[in-house]
Design an enzyme around this catalytic site. Structure first.
Site, PDB file in Angstrom:
ATOM      1  N   THR A  18       1.389   0.348  -1.704  1.00 45.91           N
ATOM      2  CA  THR A  18       2.088  -0.467  -1.928  1.00 45.91           C
ATOM      3  C   THR A  18       2.722   1.131  -2.469  1.00 45.91           C
ATOM      4  OG1 THR A  18       1.536  -2.339  -2.909  1.00 45.91           O
ATOM      5  CG2 THR A  18       3.775  -0.829  -3.948  1.00 45.91           C
ATOM      6  N   ARG A  22      -5.385   3.783  -2.984  1.00 43.36           N
ATOM      7  CA  ARG A  22      -6.572   3.580  -4.195  1.00 43.36           C
ATOM      8  C   ARG A  22      -8.251   2.406  -3.818  1.00 43.36           C
ATOM      9  NH1 ARG A  22      -1.774   1.121  -7.988  1.00 43.36           N
ATOM     10  NH2 ARG A  22      -0.081   3.138  -8.188  1.00 43.36           N
ATOM     11  N   SER A 123      -2.173   4.941 -10.614  1.00 39.14           N
ATOM     12  CA  SER A 123      -1.032   4.284 -11.872  1.00 39.14           C
ATOM     13  C   SER A 123      -1.494   3.677 -13.230  1.00 39.14           C
ATOM     14  CB  SER A 123       0.226   3.003 -10.997  1.00 39.14           C
ATOM     15  OG  SER A 123       0.841   2.830 -11.798  1.00 39.14           O
ATOM     16  N   HIS A 124      -1.095   2.118 -13.306  1.00 40.01           N
ATOM     17  CA  HIS A 124      -1.594   1.485 -14.038  1.00 40.01           C
ATOM     18  C   HIS A 124      -2.989   0.861 -13.618  1.00 40.01           C
ATOM     19  CE1 HIS A 124       0.216  -0.575 -10.400  1.00 40.01           C
ATOM     20  NE2 HIS A 124      -0.923  -1.412 -10.954  1.00 40.01           N
ATOM     21  N   ASP A 287       2.722   3.582 -18.966  1.00 42.53           N
ATOM     22  CA  ASP A 287       1.236   3.549 -17.829  1.00 42.53           C
ATOM     23  C   ASP A 287       0.917   4.947 -17.302  1.00 42.53           C
ATOM     24  OD1 ASP A 287       3.033   4.488 -15.992  1.00 42.53           O
ATOM     25  OD2 ASP A 287       1.739   3.103 -14.635  1.00 42.53           O
ATOM     26  N   ASP A 291       4.767   5.807 -15.281  1.00 45.49           N
ATOM     27  CA  ASP A 291       6.393   5.756 -14.519  1.00 45.49           C
ATOM     28  C   ASP A 291       7.174   5.057 -15.081  1.00 45.49           C
ATOM     29  OD1 ASP A 291       4.170   4.296 -12.424  1.00 45.49           O
ATOM     30  OD2 ASP A 291       4.787   5.039 -11.387  1.00 45.49           O
ATOM     31  N   ARG A 292       5.726   4.152 -15.636  1.00 46.33           N
ATOM     32  CA  ARG A 292       6.459   2.972 -15.670  1.00 46.33           C
ATOM     33  C   ARG A 292       6.716   2.308 -16.897  1.00 46.33           C
ATOM     34  NH1 ARG A 292       2.111  -1.833 -12.794  1.00 46.33           N
ATOM     35  NH2 ARG A 292       2.472  -1.253 -11.107  1.00 46.33           N
ATOM     36  N   GLU A 373      12.727  -2.391 -10.864  1.00 42.55           N
ATOM     37  CA  GLU A 373      11.110  -3.524 -10.846  1.00 42.55           C
ATOM     38  C   GLU A 373      10.912  -4.452 -11.865  1.00 42.55           C
ATOM     39  OE1 GLU A 373       9.404  -2.859  -6.918  1.00 42.55           O
ATOM     40  OE2 GLU A 373       8.567  -0.866  -7.989  1.00 42.55           O
ATOM     41  N   SER A 375       8.193  -4.708 -12.252  1.00 43.11           N
ATOM     42  CA  SER A 375       6.751  -5.104 -12.974  1.00 43.11           C
ATOM     43  C   SER A 375       6.733  -3.846 -14.289  1.00 43.11           C
ATOM     44  CB  SER A 375       6.156  -4.245 -11.956  1.00 43.11           C
ATOM     45  OG  SER A 375       6.695  -2.913 -10.706  1.00 43.11           O
ATOM     46  N   ARG A 506       0.266 -12.637  -6.281  1.00 49.00           N
ATOM     47  CA  ARG A 506       1.450 -12.556  -7.984  1.00 49.00           C
ATOM     48  C   ARG A 506       2.627 -14.037  -7.947  1.00 49.00           C
ATOM     49  NH1 ARG A 506      -0.193  -8.090  -9.885  1.00 49.00           N
ATOM     50  NH2 ARG A 506      -0.280  -5.943  -8.599  1.00 49.00           N
TER      51      ARG A 506
HETATM   52  C1  G1P Z   1       2.773  -3.165  -8.157  1.00 46.20           C
HETATM   53  C2  G1P Z   1       4.296  -4.072  -8.880  1.00 46.20           C
HETATM   54  C3  G1P Z   1       5.142  -3.011  -7.712  1.00 46.20           C
HETATM   55  C4  G1P Z   1       5.270  -1.611  -8.049  1.00 46.20           C
HETATM   56  C5  G1P Z   1       3.916  -1.198  -7.799  1.00 46.20           C
HETATM   57  C6  G1P Z   1       3.744   0.001  -8.137  1.00 46.20           C
HETATM   58  O1  G1P Z   1       2.788  -3.657  -6.431  1.00 46.20           O
HETATM   59  O2  G1P Z   1       3.977  -5.196  -8.725  1.00 46.20           O
HETATM   60  O3  G1P Z   1       6.150  -3.695  -8.354  1.00 46.20           O
HETATM   61  O4  G1P Z   1       6.059  -0.882  -7.309  1.00 46.20           O
HETATM   62  O5  G1P Z   1       2.904  -1.932  -8.091  1.00 46.20           O
HETATM   63  O6  G1P Z   1       4.024   0.724  -9.729  1.00 46.20           O
HETATM   64  P1  G1P Z   1       1.558  -4.517  -5.806  1.00 46.20           P
HETATM   65  O7  G1P Z   1       0.352  -4.814  -6.928  1.00 46.20           O
HETATM   66  O8  G1P Z   1       2.273  -5.257  -6.775  1.00 46.20           O
HETATM   67  O9  G1P Z   1       1.992  -4.473  -4.396  1.00 46.20           O
HETATM   68 ZN    ZN Z   2       2.385   3.527 -12.295  1.00 43.85          ZN
END
Ligand code: G1P
Ligand code: ZN
Length: 553
Positions: A18, A22, A123-124, A287, A291-292, A373, A375, A506
């Protein structure tokens, strides 16, 4: 200093998900693992396949580089610099200390008209030596590489035989200024400056200074991630919030053991603080790569989907959007709260697959101004990434302009537009086969679902979401199973594309309530029948052996 051609062998599994590639830090630490991925990127960017000549298109080009400071960030920066120098890149704009938030990298790419940028972040996801690491490429619009590019990179990783690497010693990445690596210039820049300039151009900093001067209090939790330096410089430094308004402000390689994912579960400490009798007026968290955002009022947590809807409704109060919005966009699983506002305002409203990259074309083409989003991601056309601090400043500006609290703003919004009850249930660490089997069987069951009744709800439509990009016509299929009910309620299923261990299912749940007398039901209660429906249709409990989700947001 010499450039070496080193033989290498492909690794499996280097397909970007996405949001880039990672993996566990330990995976990235394997010899040549990072090198292979970056060399593949440079081969594709440099048009190696097309021209047969290395680095052709990279000559004279500037790249931006920085990351969220997690473990392995510094080592990866040194490696990437040596690869970039050997692959003909002319200049790298490097965030001081190898640091740069994701939205700031996007801002720098745009402000300096760079060819693109490499962002080091997972990211997170948790950090540290046994945590996760990640890398992604953003193009010259400042946004995540599109699927054509990421697929080409992936294809290249599978056939790669050679690395081009300089054997130069490690560079000083901590002192501002320009230095040389082979023929390449490395300019170490202040990672905050360009970004802060963009924020100054969007928000009424004078008004915010006044608000803070009058004693308005805030608590912004940077979760020991990269948002800290940005929030400190702008909120405390420029706007005059008292020192200590930004907490957990120092980026740490393991995020101080915190899980830098701002939701009510991981940012429990912020929620507790905001429920206290002495709670500040406003709370927020960001995060790992900033970005979050999570927005919290006194004893009141804002759902990200509501946040997007509210921003859309009030955008004209913010200087950067005072002339109105061109349109809005949300990811498919995000609640339809924003759709109601868009309809009322006569704005185009787009529904895209999950992932910020799908907003890029709409923003570039001037068809959307705000995007969001579920998220905990919101952003606008000012960069091509979602942007945590931007959202925080937006909410501060909104409170300053209206004189209303977070809770009052949201409740008034519900009264005007109705409330979209919303929740996401995550089932983490499922066996990959089990998760794929669940989705496969669910997809097979779709044709029989329309017309079926579950309690008070009847399925109107059941499909696998496909998206045709209205700008370039590209089609993305299999983006999530949707069950749409007759009354507008929805249940959506998809597998995460950002995890690094097992699979994460999810389940997104939404129902609509227009009656203000029914706007105070706990969300899980309002959605309970949809939770049961989801399990009945997909057999989640039976297949995963999990009685409850691992995370509910
Ligand atoms: C997750 C979030 C999605 C976001 C992405 C990157 O992706 O659900 O909205 O854009 O992280 O921050 P997912 O793990 O669901 O593919
Ligand atoms: Zn992030």
């Amino acid at each position: 200093m010499t450039i070496h051609m080193l033989p290498t062998q492909p690794f499996d599994g280097q397909r970007p998900g996405t949001s880039g590639l990672r993996k566990k830090v330990t995976v990235f630490q394997q010899p040549h693992y990072l090198e292979n991925f970056v060399q593949s990127l440079f081969d594709v960017l440099g048009g190696l396949e097309a021209t047969g000549q290395v680095g052709q298109a990279l000559h004279g080009k500037t790249l931006v580089l920085g990351g969220d400071g997690r473990f392995h960030n510094r080592a990866a920066v040194q490696t990437i610099l040596k690869l970039a120098a050997a692959n003909g890149v002319a200049k790298v704009l490097l965030g001081q200390g190898g640091l740069m938030s994701t939205p700031a990298a996007s801002a720098v790419i745009r402000a300096r008209q760079a060819f693109g940028g490499i962002i080091l972040s997972a990211s997170h996801n948790p950090g540290g030596a046994d945590g996760d690491f990640g890398i992604k490429y953003n193009a010259s619009n400042g946004g995540p590489a599109n699927e054509t590019l990421t697929e080409a990179m992936y294809a290249r990783t599978q056939v790669l035989t050679q690395l081009r690497l300089s054997d130069a010693p490690d560079l000083d990445i901590d002192t501002l200024g320009t230095r040389q690596l082979e023929q390449m210039q490395v300019q170490v820049i202040d990672p905050v400056a360009d970004y802060a300039a963009v924020m100054r151009g969007l928000f009424d900093f004078e008004l915010l200074r006044g608000l803070l001067k009058r004693g308005f209090t805030l608590r912004v939790d940077a979760m020991h991630a990269i948002g800290g330096p940005y929030a400190k410089a702008i909120l405390e430094g420029e706007l005059g919030a008292p020192a200590g308004s930004v907490v957990n402000a120092t980026p740490l390689e393991d995020f101080g053991g915190l899980h830098p994912d701002p939701n009510p579960v991981n940012a429990q400490n912020l929620i507790d603080n905001m429920a206290d009798a002495h709670a500040p007026d406003f709370g927020a968290a960001m995060d790992g790569d900033a970005d979050r955002n999570m927005i919290v009022g006194r004893n009141f947590v804002v759902s990200p989907s509501d946040s997007l809807a509210l921003m859309t409704a009030h955008a004209k109060l913010i200087p950067g959007y005072q002339n109105g919005l061109l349109g809005v966009a949300r990811s498919m699983p995000t609640s339809a709260a924003v759709d109601r506002v868009a309809k009322a305002l006569g704005l185009p409203c787009f529904e895209t697959p999950t992932g910020w990259k799908f907003f890029g074309n709409l923003l570039d083409a001037g068809r959307a101004t705000l995007c969001g989003e579920e998220s905990y991601g919101t952003g606008s056309s000012h960069v091509r990434e979602k942007d945590g601090l931007w959202a925080i400043l937006f909410w501060l500006n909104l409170q300053a302009a209206t004189g209303q609290s977070v809770e009052t703003l949201v409740r008034e919004h519900w009264r005007t537009y109705g409330r979209n009850y919303y929740s996401r249930h995550d089932y983490e660490g499922i066996d990959v086969e089990v998760a794929q089997g669940l989705m496969r069987d669910l997809r097979a069951a779709l044709p029989a679902l329309p017309g079926q009744t579950f309690g008070a709800r009847t399925v109107r439509l059941a499909d696998d979401f496909a998206y045709t990009d209205p700008v370039d016509g590209s089609v993305s299929r299999a983006q999530g199973v949707r069950l749409l009910m007759h009354d507008g309620a929805r249940v959506i299923f998809r597998l995460s594309g950002t995890g690094t261990e097992g699979a994460t299912l999810r389940v997104y749940l939404e129902c609509y309530e227009s009656d203000p007398a029914r706007h105070d039901i706990p969300a899980q209660q309002a959605l309970a029948d949809l939770v049961a429906l989801a399990d009945q249709v997909a057999g989640i409990r039976a297949r995963t052996g999990m009685a409850t989700p691992s995370v509910i947001t």
